[in-house]
Structures are given as structure tokens and as C-alpha cells.
Motif scaffolding. Structure first.
Motif, PDB file in Angstrom:
ATOM      1  N   ASP A 123      28.160  19.217 -31.453  1.00 28.27           N
ATOM      2  CA  ASP A 123      28.949  20.424 -31.697  1.00 28.27           C
ATOM      3  C   ASP A 123      29.459  20.498 -33.133  1.00 28.27           C
ATOM      4  O   ASP A 123      29.549  21.591 -33.712  1.00 28.27           O
ATOM      5  N   LEU A 124      29.776  19.358 -33.734  1.00 29.00           N
ATOM      6  CA  LEU A 124      30.283  19.359 -35.103  1.00 29.00           C
ATOM      7  C   LEU A 124      29.190  19.710 -36.114  1.00 29.00           C
ATOM      8  O   LEU A 124      29.479  20.253 -37.182  1.00 29.00           O
ATOM      9  N   GLY A 125      27.957  19.397 -35.781  1.00 29.89           N
ATOM     10  CA  GLY A 125      26.855  19.750 -36.668  1.00 29.89           C
ATOM     11  C   GLY A 125      26.537  21.236 -36.663  1.00 29.89           C
ATOM     12  O   GLY A 125      25.803  21.713 -37.530  1.00 29.89           O
TER      13      GLY A 125
ATOM     14  N   VAL B 178      18.673  25.159 -45.142  1.00 30.86           N
ATOM     15  CA  VAL B 178      17.906  23.929 -44.973  1.00 30.86           C
ATOM     16  C   VAL B 178      18.872  22.832 -44.540  1.00 30.86           C
ATOM     17  O   VAL B 178      19.889  22.607 -45.200  1.00 30.86           O
ATOM     18  N   ALA B 179      18.566  22.164 -43.434  1.00 34.27           N
ATOM     19  CA  ALA B 179      19.414  21.074 -42.942  1.00 34.27           C
ATOM     20  C   ALA B 179      18.556  19.872 -42.581  1.00 34.27           C
ATOM     21  O   ALA B 179      17.387  20.019 -42.205  1.00 34.27           O
TER      22      ALA B 179
ATOM     23  N   VAL C 167      20.915  23.453 -35.820  1.00 31.49           N
ATOM     24  CA  VAL C 167      20.326  24.787 -35.913  1.00 31.49           C
ATOM     25  C   VAL C 167      21.387  25.875 -36.001  1.00 31.49           C
ATOM     26  O   VAL C 167      21.317  26.783 -36.833  1.00 31.49           O
ATOM     27  N   ALA C 168      22.400  25.813 -35.146  1.00 39.72           N
ATOM     28  CA  ALA C 168      23.363  26.905 -35.046  1.00 39.72           C
ATOM     29  C   ALA C 168      24.245  27.064 -36.273  1.00 39.72           C
ATOM     30  O   ALA C 168      24.903  28.101 -36.419  1.00 39.72           O
TER      31      ALA C 168
ATOM     32  N   ILE D  49      14.631  22.874 -40.576  1.00 45.00           N
ATOM     33  CA  ILE D  49      15.332  21.683 -40.117  1.00 45.00           C
ATOM     34  C   ILE D  49      14.346  20.634 -39.615  1.00 45.00           C
ATOM     35  O   ILE D  49      13.287  20.971 -39.079  1.00 45.00           O
ATOM     36  N   GLY D  50      14.687  19.380 -39.823  1.00 42.51           N
ATOM     37  CA  GLY D  50      13.847  18.295 -39.336  1.00 42.51           C
ATOM     38  C   GLY D  50      13.931  18.179 -37.829  1.00 42.51           C
ATOM     39  O   GLY D  50      15.022  18.066 -37.264  1.00 42.51           O
TER      40      GLY D  50
END
Length: 274
Positions: free
Chosen positions: A91-93, A121-122, A163-164, A182-183
Motif C-alpha cells: 500500500d505504501l508503494g 517509471v518505477a 502501479v497505482a 514498471i519492472g
């Protein structure tokens, strides 16, 4: 005494099938176990997958490479303070930290009116995928997108992002659409698979049902050119229909060897001819 160098593994009639797929098939056996070579290959692939998950995101290097191509970038951070917390608290990401929110608000105030597209980009679960494939994909995508005249925000690089988090980025920048690179979660034959998530009308709180995914972007998977082609189709259709996600299907026209002989092939190549 002479050594017998013959292999103890029996002949495997399925071995030829390994030339047709990267899947772990026809591994053979030695007694009731896997042959040593197959076991070592598995352990090596597993180690590569673990390394991909824990590899640090070289955001500074990517920002420099983008700058060399004339692309401005913003380096942000999710609410996850480190990799351990990121893996334990998904959730923190999905949200930005306060400093990053302030940075985007300042940028939006300095550039009012919003933009068509925000590219985010993450690192996700494989920074390796981001390092290898982001720039080649963007080169192909932006080359094709330039003809459509889309306006774009600086490329946003999010450390420890999921993603979010792109929804919050797009909402703060006033973007009509977001594209998240994203990876993806590493597999035993694909530690560097890049995923793409497209959202029309991004805002905090959207579920995955509002996104379109283009997966497995890498040299051994979906090519950069094909991924860019599909994304541009989704962008055009999303603007026309003002939606994305489960109600927006990928029916991009795909050029194939077969279409050269039978005429242009319409629709998704996975679907049968009409």
C-alpha cells in the motif's frame, strides 16, 4: 583403471522441444532426481530472480540518460521508505511521500493547463527490467507519438513505486492519461520483464479494472515497436471513447507475414478472422 565418462542420465525423447520454448521442460532425470546440470540451472535462475527484486533503482543514471536525449525528468519517492518496507507494505508503494507531492504541485503550478500524457517509471519488482528496456522503448514510442502531437510532462521516476502510484502522479499533474513503466515480478526465465500500464483519467483510488496492461516487454518477449504500436492504439481509442481498462480492448491492427499475402489483417492477431 579407466574412467567411464558416459552420462548416467537416460535418453530423453522430449529434448528437442526445448528448442521451441524457454519453459523448463524436458529436464531429464538421474535416478529419481533432476540431473545436476538442470538443478544448477534452476538455482542460477532463482538467484537471478532474487537479485532482480533487490537490485537498487539507478534513478540518477536513468535521469542522466534521459537528459542526454533532451528529456526532462523528475525524481520522486513513494511513501515506502526503503526496499524492506516496500516489499512488506504494498500500500505504501502506491502513494507518494509528502516531499514528492509538494514537488509535483509546484511543477503543476508553474505549468498550468495540464498535459495529455504523464510517463511514470518505477522500479517495481525488477529494477533490472527498467534499466534495460525503458530507454529503448521510449525511443520507439516517442518517435511514433510525435506525429500525433501529444503533449507530455517530464518523465517521472518513482523510487519504490507500484502501479497505482501513477494515478496520483497523473492527478497532480493534470494529465489526461498516464503510462506506467514498471519492472514485473521476475520469473525463472524472465528476470527483466518490463510491464506497461495505461490509464485514462487517472486519479487516486482507481482499481486495476481501469487500466490496460501490456506485458513482457523485452527482447525475448514483446518487441519495443509492437508495444509502442499497441499503446498508441489504446491512447487514441481512450481519447475517442474517454475510458480505459476492461471496456477498452486491444484491437490494434497488426502487420504480419500472413497479412502481406491476404491483405491487411484487422483486429487483434490473437482473434480469428472475421
Amino acid at each position: 583403471m579407466t574412467m567411464d565418462h558416459r552420462t548416467p542420465t537416460p535418453d530423453n525423447p522430449w529434448l528437442a522441444l526445448r528448442n521451441l520454448t524457454p519453459a523448463r521442460i524436458a529436464l531429464g532425470r538421474a535416478g529419481t532426481s533432476l540431473p545436476t546440470g538442470a538443478q544448477l540451472d534452476f538455482q542460477f535462475a532463482h538467484a537471478q530472480a532474487r537479485d532482480a527484486v533487490h537490485l537498487a533503482f539507478d534513478h540518477a543514471g536513468l535521469a542522466t540518460q534521459l537528459g542526454d536525449r533532451g528529456r526532462e525528468s523528475l525524481v520522486l519517492h513513494s511513501a515506502a521508505t526503503d526496499r524492506h518496507q516496500y516489499l512488506q507494505r504494498p500500500d505504501l508503494g502506491r502513494r507518494l511521500n509528502e516531499e514528492s507531492i509538494a514537488t509535483l504541485r509546484q511543477h503543476a503550478q508553474a505549468n498550468p493547463g495540464g498535459v495529455d500524457l504523464a510517463i511514470v517509471v518505477a522500479d517495481g519488482l525488477s529494477a533490472l527490467a527498467v534499466h534495460r528496456h525503458t530507454l529503448p522503448f521510449l525511443a520507439r514510442f516517442e518517435e511514433q507519438a510525435a506525429a500525433d502531437g501529444w503533449t507530455s510532462a517530464p518523465v517521472v521516476l518513482v523510487q519504490q513505486g507500484r502501479v497505482a502510484v501513477a494515478d496520483e502522479v497523473g492527478e497532480l499533474l493534470g494529465a489526461r492519461m498516464t503510462v506506467m513503466l514498471i519492472g514485473e515480478r521476475p520469473g525463472l526465465s524472465s528476470p527483466d520483464s518490463l510491464g506497461l500500464y495505461f490509464t485514462y483519467g487517472p486519479k487516486v483510488g482507481l482499481t486495476d479494472a481501469y487500466r490496460n496492461c501490456i506485458s513482457n516487454i523485452r527482447l525475448e518477449g514483446l518487441s519495443y515497436g509492437m508495444a509502442a504500436h499497441r499503446l498508441l492504439y489504446l491512447m487514441r481509442e481512450a481519447c475517442r471513447r474517454q475510458l480505459s481498462g476492461v471496456n477498452l480492448k486491444d484491437e490494434a491492427e497488426v502487420h504480419s507475414l500472413e497479412s502481406e499475402h491476404t491483405g491487411n489483417q484487422k483486429g487483434n492477431f490473437l482473434l480469428g478472422k472475421e
